[in-house]
Motif scaffolding. Structure first.
Motif, PDB file in Angstrom:
ATOM      1  N   UNK A 234       1.070   2.278   6.480  1.00 18.96           N
ATOM      2  CA  UNK A 234       2.205   1.690   6.067  1.00 18.96           C
ATOM      3  C   UNK A 234       3.100   2.794   5.255  1.00 18.96           C
ATOM      4  N   UNK A 235       2.674   3.845   5.257  1.00 18.50           N
ATOM      5  CA  UNK A 235       3.326   4.896   4.404  1.00 18.50           C
ATOM      6  C   UNK A 235       3.658   6.018   5.881  1.00 18.50           C
ATOM      7  N   UNK A 236       5.019   6.091   6.282  1.00 16.75           N
ATOM      8  CA  UNK A 236       5.289   6.902   7.346  1.00 16.75           C
ATOM      9  C   UNK A 236       5.185   8.384   6.859  1.00 16.75           C
ATOM     10  N   UNK A 237       5.509   8.881   5.910  1.00 15.28           N
ATOM     11  CA  UNK A 237       4.986  10.446   5.274  1.00 15.28           C
ATOM     12  C   UNK A 237       3.652  10.628   5.500  1.00 15.28           C
ATOM     13  N   UNK A 238       2.857   9.871   5.053  1.00 13.34           N
ATOM     14  CA  UNK A 238       1.430   9.845   5.062  1.00 13.34           C
ATOM     15  C   UNK A 238       0.781   9.949   6.584  1.00 13.34           C
ATOM     16  N   UNK A 239       1.502   9.077   7.392  1.00 15.91           N
ATOM     17  CA  UNK A 239       1.011   9.073   8.929  1.00 15.91           C
ATOM     18  C   UNK A 239       1.685  10.179   9.684  1.00 15.91           C
ATOM     19  N   UNK A 240       2.651  10.624   9.461  1.00 17.00           N
ATOM     20  CA  UNK A 240       3.258  11.917   9.934  1.00 17.00           C
ATOM     21  C   UNK A 240       2.527  13.175   9.248  1.00 17.00           C
ATOM     22  N   UNK A 241       1.832  13.237   8.025  1.00 18.54           N
ATOM     23  CA  UNK A 241       1.094  14.273   7.841  1.00 18.54           C
ATOM     24  C   UNK A 241      -0.084  14.350   8.344  1.00 18.54           C
ATOM     25  N   UNK A 242      -0.889  13.227   8.543  1.00 21.23           N
ATOM     26  CA  UNK A 242      -1.817  12.791   9.015  1.00 21.23           C
ATOM     27  C   UNK A 242      -1.977  13.700  10.534  1.00 21.23           C
ATOM     28  N   UNK A 243      -1.095  13.172  11.235  1.00 24.22           N
ATOM     29  CA  UNK A 243      -0.580  13.616  12.627  1.00 24.22           C
ATOM     30  C   UNK A 243      -0.677  15.090  12.782  1.00 24.22           C
ATOM     31  N   UNK A 244       0.085  15.638  11.706  1.00 24.97           N
ATOM     32  CA  UNK A 244       0.366  17.129  11.886  1.00 24.97           C
ATOM     33  C   UNK A 244      -0.932  17.794  11.468  1.00 24.97           C
ATOM     34  N   UNK A 245      -1.604  17.186  10.620  1.00 25.24           N
ATOM     35  CA  UNK A 245      -3.108  18.082  10.303  1.00 25.24           C
ATOM     36  C   UNK A 245      -3.828  18.076  11.645  1.00 25.24           C
ATOM     37  N   UNK A 246      -4.135  16.785  12.229  1.00 26.70           N
ATOM     38  CA  UNK A 246      -4.941  16.708  13.186  1.00 26.70           C
ATOM     39  C   UNK A 246      -4.539  17.638  14.456  1.00 26.70           C
ATOM     40  N   UNK A 247      -3.072  17.758  14.633  1.00 24.58           N
ATOM     41  CA  UNK A 247      -2.328  18.251  15.823  1.00 24.58           C
ATOM     42  C   UNK A 247      -2.825  20.035  15.600  1.00 24.58           C
ATOM     43  N   UNK A 248      -2.575  20.465  14.559  1.00 23.77           N
ATOM     44  CA  UNK A 248      -2.700  21.849  14.037  1.00 23.77           C
ATOM     45  C   UNK A 248      -4.324  22.046  14.130  1.00 23.77           C
ATOM     46  N   UNK A 249      -5.136  21.194  13.690  1.00 22.14           N
ATOM     47  CA  UNK A 249      -6.539  21.515  13.846  1.00 22.14           C
ATOM     48  C   UNK A 249      -6.936  21.566  15.445  1.00 22.14           C
ATOM     49  N   UNK A 250      -6.207  20.737  16.239  1.00 22.11           N
ATOM     50  CA  UNK A 250      -6.662  20.594  17.830  1.00 22.11           C
ATOM     51  C   UNK A 250      -5.968  22.179  18.198  1.00 22.11           C
ATOM     52  N   UNK A 252      -5.544  24.950  16.836  1.00 21.31           N
ATOM     53  CA  UNK A 252      -6.630  25.792  16.287  1.00 21.31           C
ATOM     54  C   UNK A 252      -7.952  25.847  17.033  1.00 21.31           C
ATOM     55  N   UNK A 253      -8.553  24.767  17.481  1.00 22.27           N
ATOM     56  CA  UNK A 253      -9.860  24.624  18.435  1.00 22.27           C
ATOM     57  C   UNK A 253      -9.474  25.271  19.640  1.00 22.27           C
ATOM     58  N   UNK A 254      -8.213  24.700  20.304  1.00 25.00           N
ATOM     59  CA  UNK A 254      -7.819  25.468  21.718  1.00 25.00           C
ATOM     60  C   UNK A 254      -7.638  26.840  21.742  1.00 25.00           C
ATOM     61  N   UNK A 255      -7.128  27.381  20.631  1.00 24.35           N
ATOM     62  CA  UNK A 255      -7.108  28.854  20.386  1.00 24.35           C
ATOM     63  C   UNK A 255      -8.236  29.605  20.414  1.00 24.35           C
ATOM     64  N   UNK A 256      -9.330  28.954  19.694  1.00 23.52           N
ATOM     65  CA  UNK A 256     -10.461  29.550  19.605  1.00 23.52           C
ATOM     66  C   UNK A 256     -11.329  29.342  20.911  1.00 23.52           C
ATOM     67  N   UNK A 257     -11.246  28.248  21.549  1.00 26.19           N
ATOM     68  CA  UNK A 257     -12.118  28.163  22.818  1.00 26.19           C
ATOM     69  C   UNK A 257     -11.433  28.957  23.896  1.00 26.19           C
ATOM     70  N   UNK A 258     -10.178  29.330  23.883  1.00 21.94           N
ATOM     71  CA  UNK A 258      -9.837  30.191  24.892  1.00 21.94           C
ATOM     72  C   UNK A 258     -10.124  31.751  24.694  1.00 21.94           C
ATOM     73  N   UNK A 259     -10.080  31.846  23.402  1.00 23.48           N
ATOM     74  CA  UNK A 259     -10.575  33.296  22.950  1.00 23.48           C
ATOM     75  C   UNK A 259     -11.896  33.987  23.256  1.00 23.48           C
ATOM     76  N   UNK A 260     -12.735  32.938  23.429  1.00 24.20           N
ATOM     77  CA  UNK A 260     -14.143  33.286  23.722  1.00 24.20           C
ATOM     78  C   UNK A 260     -14.326  33.319  25.358  1.00 24.20           C
TER      79      UNK A 260
END
Length: 434
Positions: A234-250, A252-260
């Protein structure tokens, strides 16, 4: 004048042998190649030469060329793999069918053209224009695919804010996602092949599919849980922030997986690292160390020294300084399959122009990179540019065999260099007639 010069070119430019004692003829390969004749006064004359393809002796190749002779070259390069048909088996394209009521067909057509069709055009463009890039640097393009796909999700996320612009926003989102998929699929196939060391590519792809589906199911479960949480849904800013956090985490994991990932093949980025180490320290890093040092995100054009391949002859000899020493350069590089000149941008930075002769191989590219780094590390010890080029070639001849030996000892695959020779422009050296 044109007819006379064309006639001279067709007859092989018959000139007196005494006039050509120190001369070299250069032919720039193209659809309508140009012939450059440099005389004893370093004057360059240009002729048009008709290109007559040689018979390769392959009946299948000749038939394929005859079947596609009507297709313009620019379209062949766009829709067919590089080097076709010599490096591929026979190809076929399937044609599907569409049926249904007129109303359903109209609705589907509008939806496809307005939204899905734009995305399809994005994938079409990526596959046709950039298909030859993924083998060289799959890590970089796999990472870029996630960046572009994330940008597409941003457009989707903006649709609730601007409902009246739903269609253009959704179309741009689909376009970005399709481009990301067009970057992802080819580069990931290269990475999958890297893991299939036992020739079990199908098994590796199947197990990757299992992991991907499991991750998607987990993501869907978390998404449903988040949407069922009132504080988020029910809160768009919270929803957008949640999406952004998950996307940044994704990401970062992608970069780490390619680095190895550890490739034992040598592409241009890894070649730069290996050559720079050898020039400075006479040693080369191992496979693990070199792959860790490889920059995934940085483009080649931003690396120093800057190397510009596939430079035309006019650009290489542009200016009176190079025009006056053209015969010296031709003599200097008679033992190499390339020409290399240096353009000093400022006292502390240089860029290198490289043009390849016909018959150049990936090893020729590797040699030009070594010479580039030697010049970069030793530039300025003499005011005479020609002396510096000559000394760099002497060092290349003496030290390059040691580089190859060290690479072999360290486990690098020196028989499969991922260093492509540009084919759109090449220089053919013809011996002077006796």
């Amino acid at each position: 004048m044109y007819s006379q010069r064309q006639s001279e070119a067709d007859t092989g430019c018959k000139l007196d042998a005494s006039d050509l004692k120190d001369s070299v003829e250069l032919v720039v390969g193209a659809l309508h190649p140009l012939m450059y004749v440099i005389d004893n006064d370093s004057e360059m004359k240009m002729f048009l030469e008709e290109h007559v393809p040689t018979n390769t002796g392959s009946q299948d190749l000749d038939i394929s060329n005859m079947e596609l002779s009507w297709l313009p070259k620019v379209i062949k390069d766009f829709v067919l793999p590089s080097g076709y048909p010599g490096n591929r088996h026979h190809m076929a394209v399937g044609v599907g069918s569409f049926s249904g009521t007129s109303a359903a067909a109209s609705a589907a057509a509008i939806r496809w053209v307005s939204k899905d069709g734009i995305g399809a055009l994005g994938r079409f463009f990526i596959g046709g224009r950039f298909g030859n890039l993924f083998d060289d640097d799959p890590k970089q393009w796999r990472m870029y695919a996630d960046f572009v796909g994330s940008a597409g999700s941003i457009f989707d996320l903006c649709t609730p804010l601007y409902p009246s612009y739903f269609l253009p926003l959704a179309s741009l989102g689909n376009l970005a996602k399709a481009v990301g998929r067009g970057l992802k699929d080819p580069s990931f196939r290269v990475i999958q092949n890297h893991f299939a060391i036992a020739g079990n590519l199908g098994d590796v792809a199947a197990k990757e599919e299992v992991w991907e589906v499991a991750a998607e199911l987990l993501g869907l479960s978390l998404g449903i849980l988040a949407l069922d949480t009132p504080g988020i849904s029910k809160s768009y800013p919270t929803l957008a922030l949640t999406w952004l956090s998950v996307r940044i985490l994704h990401l970062w994991f992608r970069y780490q997986s390619l680095s190895v990932l550890q490739f034992n093949t040598i592409n241009l980025k890894r070649a730069r690292i290996l050559v720079n180490s050898h020039v400075l320290h006479c040693t080369v890093p191992g496979i693990n160390e070199c792959n860790r040092m490889e920059s995934i995100l940085l483009w080649q054009r931003f690396l120093r020294p800057r190397i510009i391949f596939e430079v035309s002859l006019e650009e290489m000899i542009n200016g009176r300084k190079y025009r006056s020493m053209i015969k010296q350069l031709l003599h200097l590089y008679k033992g190499e399959k390339y020409f290399l000149v240096v353009n000093q941008l400022n006292p502390t930075d240089i860029q290198v122009f490289v043009s390849f002769k016909e018959g150049a191989t990936s090893l020729s590219v590797f040699r030009s990179v070594w010479q580039t780094y030697w010049l970069y590390q030793n530039w300025g010890w003499s005011d005479n540019i020609f002396d510096q080029l000559e000394q760099s070639l002497v060092e290349l001849k003496d030290r390059f065999p040691d580089l190859l030996q060290q690479l072999t000892d360290a486990g690098w695959d020196t028989n499969n260099l991922s260093l492509k020779v540009p084919k759109e422009m090449s220089i053919k050296e013809l011996p002077a007639p006796s």
